[in-house]
Design a protein around this motif. Structure first.
Motif, mmCIF file in Angstrom:
data_model
loop_
_atom_site.group_PDB
_atom_site.id
_atom_site.type_symbol
_atom_site.label_atom_id
_atom_site.label_comp_id
_atom_site.label_asym_id
_atom_site.label_seq_id
_atom_site.Cartn_x
_atom_site.Cartn_y
_atom_site.Cartn_z
ATOM 1 N N ASN A 284 60.104 18.262 24.445
ATOM 2 C CA ASN A 284 58.916 18.746 23.967
ATOM 3 C C ASN A 284 59.544 20.515 23.463
ATOM 4 O O ASN A 284 58.955 20.687 22.545
ATOM 5 N N THR A 285 60.343 20.978 24.310
ATOM 6 C CA THR A 285 60.833 22.379 24.145
ATOM 7 C C THR A 285 61.336 22.451 22.841
ATOM 8 O O THR A 285 61.238 23.455 21.888
ATOM 9 N N ASN A 286 62.206 21.373 22.555
ATOM 10 C CA ASN A 286 63.345 21.260 21.263
ATOM 11 C C ASN A 286 61.944 21.358 20.159
ATOM 12 O O ASN A 286 62.230 21.868 19.188
ATOM 13 N N LEU A 287 61.171 20.497 20.085
ATOM 14 C CA LEU A 287 60.298 20.340 19.223
ATOM 15 C C LEU A 287 59.276 21.554 18.952
ATOM 16 O O LEU A 287 59.199 21.783 17.690
ATOM 17 N N ARG A 288 59.010 22.339 20.174
ATOM 18 C CA ARG A 288 58.348 23.454 19.757
ATOM 19 C C ARG A 288 59.173 24.572 19.132
ATOM 20 O O ARG A 288 58.711 25.364 18.372
ATOM 21 N N TRP A 289 60.761 24.583 19.110
ATOM 22 C CA TRP A 289 61.442 25.541 18.638
ATOM 23 C C TRP A 289 61.827 25.161 17.316
ATOM 24 O O TRP A 289 62.492 25.945 16.662
ATOM 25 N N ARG A 290 61.580 23.717 16.672
ATOM 26 C CA ARG A 290 62.083 23.380 15.750
ATOM 27 C C ARG A 290 61.848 23.969 14.440
ATOM 28 O O ARG A 290 62.621 24.280 13.389
ATOM 29 N N LEU A 291 60.498 24.229 14.343
ATOM 30 C CA LEU A 291 59.985 24.823 12.994
ATOM 31 C C LEU A 291 60.552 26.542 12.977
ATOM 32 O O LEU A 291 60.980 26.859 11.897
ATOM 33 N N PRO A 292 60.325 27.233 14.122
ATOM 34 C CA PRO A 292 60.908 28.647 13.868
ATOM 35 C C PRO A 292 62.322 28.732 13.500
ATOM 36 O O PRO A 292 62.829 29.474 12.643
ATOM 37 N N VAL A 293 63.174 27.726 14.305
ATOM 38 C CA VAL A 293 64.529 27.798 13.953
ATOM 39 C C VAL A 293 64.953 27.369 12.590
ATOM 40 O O VAL A 293 65.783 28.075 11.877
ATOM 41 N N THR A 294 64.218 26.301 12.302
ATOM 42 C CA THR A 294 64.579 25.837 10.715
ATOM 43 C C THR A 294 64.476 27.109 9.761
ATOM 44 O O THR A 294 65.157 27.331 8.966
ATOM 45 N N CYS A 295 63.155 27.608 9.728
ATOM 46 C CA CYS A 295 62.806 28.561 8.850
ATOM 47 C C CYS A 295 63.745 29.629 8.893
ATOM 48 O O CYS A 295 64.081 30.178 7.750
ATOM 49 N N LEU A 296 63.846 30.429 10.204
ATOM 50 C CA LEU A 296 64.758 31.458 10.082
ATOM 51 C C LEU A 296 66.327 31.178 9.604
ATOM 52 O O LEU A 296 66.922 32.157 9.204
ATOM 53 N N LEU A 297 66.913 29.858 10.013
ATOM 54 C CA LEU A 297 68.232 29.527 9.642
ATOM 55 C C LEU A 297 68.199 29.430 7.913
ATOM 56 O O LEU A 297 69.095 29.983 7.400
ATOM 57 N N SER B 169 46.445 22.436 6.326
ATOM 58 C CA SER B 169 47.946 21.825 6.102
ATOM 59 C C SER B 169 48.047 21.751 4.452
ATOM 60 O O SER B 169 49.229 22.037 4.083
ATOM 61 N N SER B 170 47.100 21.716 3.752
ATOM 62 C CA SER B 170 47.463 21.293 2.343
ATOM 63 C C SER B 170 47.836 22.832 1.551
ATOM 64 O O SER B 170 48.675 22.883 1.093
ATOM 65 N N VAL B 171 46.872 23.749 2.206
ATOM 66 C CA VAL B 171 47.147 24.926 1.452
ATOM 67 C C VAL B 171 48.366 25.844 2.067
ATOM 68 O O VAL B 171 49.194 26.292 1.481
ATOM 69 N N GLY B 172 48.260 25.659 3.436
ATOM 70 C CA GLY B 172 49.477 26.366 4.246
ATOM 71 C C GLY B 172 50.831 25.729 4.075
ATOM 72 O O GLY B 172 51.830 26.356 3.847
ATOM 73 N N PHE B 173 51.049 24.344 4.167
ATOM 74 C CA PHE B 173 52.309 23.703 3.951
ATOM 75 C C PHE B 173 52.931 23.824 2.460
ATOM 76 O O PHE B 173 53.961 24.032 2.347
ATOM 77 N N ASN B 174 51.803 23.930 1.608
ATOM 78 C CA ASN B 174 52.243 24.030 0.151
ATOM 79 C C ASN B 174 52.936 25.300 -0.147
ATOM 80 O O ASN B 174 53.645 25.665 -0.638
ATOM 81 N N PHE B 175 52.217 26.224 0.758
ATOM 82 C CA PHE B 175 52.465 27.798 0.735
ATOM 83 C C PHE B 175 54.018 27.825 1.148
ATOM 84 O O PHE B 175 54.854 28.474 0.579
ATOM 85 N N LEU B 176 54.239 27.437 2.516
ATOM 86 C CA LEU B 176 55.571 27.302 2.896
ATOM 87 C C LEU B 176 56.607 26.725 2.038
ATOM 88 O O LEU B 176 57.786 27.498 2.100
ATOM 89 N N LEU B 177 56.403 25.415 1.820
ATOM 90 C CA LEU B 177 57.487 24.893 0.975
ATOM 91 C C LEU B 177 57.517 25.717 -0.127
ATOM 92 O O LEU B 177 58.851 25.560 -0.846
ATOM 93 N N ALA B 178 56.685 26.081 -1.071
ATOM 94 C CA ALA B 178 56.847 26.876 -2.240
ATOM 95 C C ALA B 178 57.745 27.918 -2.188
ATOM 96 O O ALA B 178 58.363 28.262 -3.171
ATOM 97 N N SER C 104 55.789 16.335 8.979
ATOM 98 C CA SER C 104 55.930 17.711 9.841
ATOM 99 C C SER C 104 56.144 18.757 8.908
ATOM 100 O O SER C 104 56.959 18.364 7.703
ATOM 101 N N PRO C 105 55.727 20.134 8.926
ATOM 102 C CA PRO C 105 56.579 21.146 8.146
ATOM 103 C C PRO C 105 57.788 21.165 8.218
ATOM 104 O O PRO C 105 58.508 21.429 6.905
ATOM 105 N N VAL C 106 58.602 20.950 9.401
ATOM 106 C CA VAL C 106 60.057 20.780 9.083
ATOM 107 C C VAL C 106 60.559 19.755 8.366
ATOM 108 O O VAL C 106 61.460 20.041 7.398
ATOM 109 N N GLN C 107 59.997 18.470 8.375
ATOM 110 C CA GLN C 107 60.272 17.390 7.309
ATOM 111 C C GLN C 107 60.012 17.947 5.935
ATOM 112 O O GLN C 107 60.582 17.724 4.937
ATOM 113 N N LEU C 108 59.022 18.611 5.767
ATOM 114 C CA LEU C 108 58.523 19.103 4.465
ATOM 115 C C LEU C 108 59.855 20.079 3.689
ATOM 116 O O LEU C 108 59.980 19.976 2.552
#
Lengths: 352, 352, 352
Positions: free
Chosen positions: C4-17, C88-97, C148-152
């Motif tokens: 769970n802890t790993n999952l929780r940090w997966r998105l922030p770490v992926t974005c920052l890296l 999710s539609s608007v927000g994840f589209n924003f992130l991936l774009a 998930s956003p990380v998968q996106l």
């Protein structure tokens, strides 16, 4: 009863008086800019045999329309996420901006476009008036829900005046470079708004429960505002840059900074939430910080990686600030609208 | 049963027939304009050694896109404030406009762009087709909720035809100046719509209660339409003006008139409400009046103060008209959609 | 707990890296294009005595902003019709774009804009990066609700890479003409999305009831996306065409094809419904097909009637395909999001 009657007439009378004053001042002071005046332009073209395409209009008008959308749709919808505040957010923003642009044309004109007894108005003046009103919109974010429309008009009157004086001091006397208006527009707007909030603050008001109700669609409306601000920010920072490479560079730099800012604010938003969830409000605020931060330096030789670094840091700092700072920032002022509001939501709007 | 079957096929058959006819007519009559055709443009450039930048495309395209947004998003969403009419408002507006622009390209082409056996289509024709459809959208406002999509297509067919004849008489035979199309587009559209409404009017239909239910988000959708119309109106009034200072001036004049109109319509809206409240519908209608009113004179030497005066008067007159006139104006036609509707709201829209 | 802890940090770490990697790569590889660099442009202007107006910025920037709106508002809101998937539609589209455009600037730069050791970035590169991300947005439509956003972000990483290689092979090695990117952007995006969906597909998941609840306003939000895509498609197909008549012609052809497509898809939508009703989703999907179909040939001498025929056929084929094909097309992938979703709707979004 008497007080009530007075109150009832206060908004119409204020609007009409302000508009009459503007008509008179425009009549005395405002004329067309050289590029919008056939007498001048024919002479210029005859002398230099330039093409119509060299008219300032074609250099600036597309950027002007983008900035116009940012002010009216961008800032208007940005604050619709406050449940039951949608009308006031969009409607009052519309009112204050429509007044503000006229007043700004006059004040900025006296300082910057006064020539042979008249203010000369062209498309660049329209952009600068929109910029000035952008600063009022930022301040509006901090006081939304606490002020009546009449108070907003008065706030606009003062803020536009102070903005123009401040801009004159910074740009003309101190000769500061501030292409995207980070200092003159955003910082000034935020502090002005905070000051007004502080003056209006009343402790002990009950905590409204409004926000807890379904805000699902409200946040989608707010995303319309956010996205139009985000997308058109390169136009904002490049709208009054020098022709050619400077304008080109300002757009590229802003584009890079904005893109980097999205990733770091998503990262921070998720990292700061105890279950790793994202908060739409962080995305809305932090993503825009990238545009503001790069503003001053937008037309300089920042290099694309320099812009990415600016956006990177900005996404982190602004999300941290939003979460941890207890002082009322512009973003938090929005939320504070719920808890310390002197006015009930949208009560100003009725049907005939 | 037979009648029902017929009804069921009426819309698909009408759409297909109209589109087939358009394809054939385009095949026979429509070719590219000189500026979009490599054979002509190469010759022109060789002769005058002009730059690609002198292509009409770069003078007009940004304005064209703004006008396009006004027609499809502006008019489409303007009328979503009718609860449970959102789909019909946006969807039928989309349908009639998509048909109307093609039909208008043909009719306006025969009158104005016919050269050596063909209609020559360029970006200015696209703008004029959008203008013509704008007139249909105004009329659509008066009949929304009373007509089926097939009736709308037929209305569009007739209105575009009459519009083009009327425009030809006014602009070519009488040599009237009407830059922003106040007469040809808006007045014509409104009266056409009123006539259709009057023909379709059936007294004694029950008063629908739809409007009383929560229209909160509907009005916010309507504000999207309003704001895109308001913001892009300077492009509308300047889109086909002469290059250079005339286009520049038309944009400035419209901008000034629109700004003044907001303040006076807010003033009147509040003054005419018994508790001083504002009505979103007044803001939506009256603010746009400023753009219409300045249309005809937009590229003249009105001076900024002249435009402010036009907007000032317009905000007052149109709000007064909206509140006191009992005849069905375009705005009130919208509301009449509730009380005299022959069609139940949005019943045309289903899922497969 | 650890997981769970790993999952929780997966998105922030992926974005920052990812963002740190981008900053470093930009620092090493990316510099300004000639038209955005004062050293180069001054030299060029001195040599050819050209005007600032000849800067690529003025040829491309208005089109760039239209394309930008299509990617972020168009594709973002297109998929909000899924009830409770709006964020999710608007927000994840924003992130991936936002991630995708940076990565695309690098990859497309290596293939097409590498000069003297550096990638030279100008406004045309920004447009191409938006195009590339458009392809990711198409694929996103097919996997929305399943990833998930990380998968996106990982999907974006791979898709942008493959896109650039595919584009290089098609345009540079095979010398295919594909002005509007029908092949490189839309077909590639759709098949990539279908492949990812197929990999992620899990049979036997329960049928969600979400869609049955009121989607009234959701569909209006989706229409905002649809309309901005439809209106700005002429800019999309003409944005990187050659200056002058080619760009002019690409816009006219796309405009014609889009208009014809609306009528035939309305016809088919009504004809295929057992009671003759219209389906908003058909309108949303089929109307856009007209823009995609004319893309490849947009700047050729198609003639206006040729474009109408393309749009005509497209509206029919795409609506038929949507209704009868049981494989998961991009459009149906959207609906499949409800029935086979691995993720509960919008659960990623919380308040702090």
């Amino acid at each position: 009863m008497v007080w009530n009657t007075n109150l009832r007439w206060r908004l119409p009378v204020t609007c009409l008086l302000l508009q009459v004053a503007l008509v008179v001042l425009f009549g005395v002071f405002v004329r067309y800019d050289m590029d919008a005046d056939p007498h001048w332009i024919d002479k210029k073209e005859a002398e230099n045999s330039t093409s119509d395409m060299e008219n300032e209009f074609y250099y600036r008008y597309p950027s002007f329309q983008d900035v116009h959308v940012m002010i009216f749709v961008g800032f208007g919808f940005l604050m619709t996420f406050l449940q039951r505040y949608g009308y006031s957010s969009v409607g009052f923003n519309f009112l204050l901006a429509a007044f503000g642009i006229q007043w700004a044309l006059l004040l900025q004109g006296w300082f910057h476009s006064y020539y042979r007894g008249y203010i000369r108005v062209g498309v660049e003046n329209l952009i600068n008036a929109d910029f000035c009103v952008g600063s009022v919109c930022v301040a509006f974010g901090a006081v939304l829900g606490k002020v009546s429309p009449v108070q907003l008009l008065i706030m606009t009157l003062f803020q536009v005046t102070l903005f123009s004086v401040n801009e004159f001091i910074l740009l003309n006397l101190l000769e500061v470079k501030d292409a995207g208006g980070s200092m003159t527009i955003h910082t000034f707007g935020a502090y002005f708004g905070l000051t007004v909030t502080w003056i209006l603050y009343r402790p002990g008001l009950h905590q409204s429960k409004e926000r807890q109700s379904s805000v699902y669609h409200s946040d989608l409306f707010a995303m319309i505002g956010t996205l139009f601000l985000w997308m058109y920010w390169p136009s904002f920072n490049s709208a009054v840059s020098n022709h050619g490479d400077a304008q080109h560079r300002a757009a590229i730099n802003t584009y890079c900074s904005l893109a980097a800012c999205v990733l770091t604010s998503v990262a921070l938003s998720s990292a700061l939430h105890k279950k790793g969830k994202l908060d739409m409000v962080h995305i809305q605020n932090a993503t825009l910080a990238g545009g503001v931060a790069v503003g001053t330096a937008a037309e300089m030789m920042l290099m694309p990686y320099g812009s990415l670094i600016v956006g990177f840091i900005c996404g982190i700092v602004s999300t941290l600030g939003f979460v941890y700072l207890t002082v009322r920032g512009p973003g938090q002022g929005l939320r504070a609208g719920e808890s310390g509001g002197l006015y009930v939501p949208d009560r100003r709007w009725g049907a005939p």
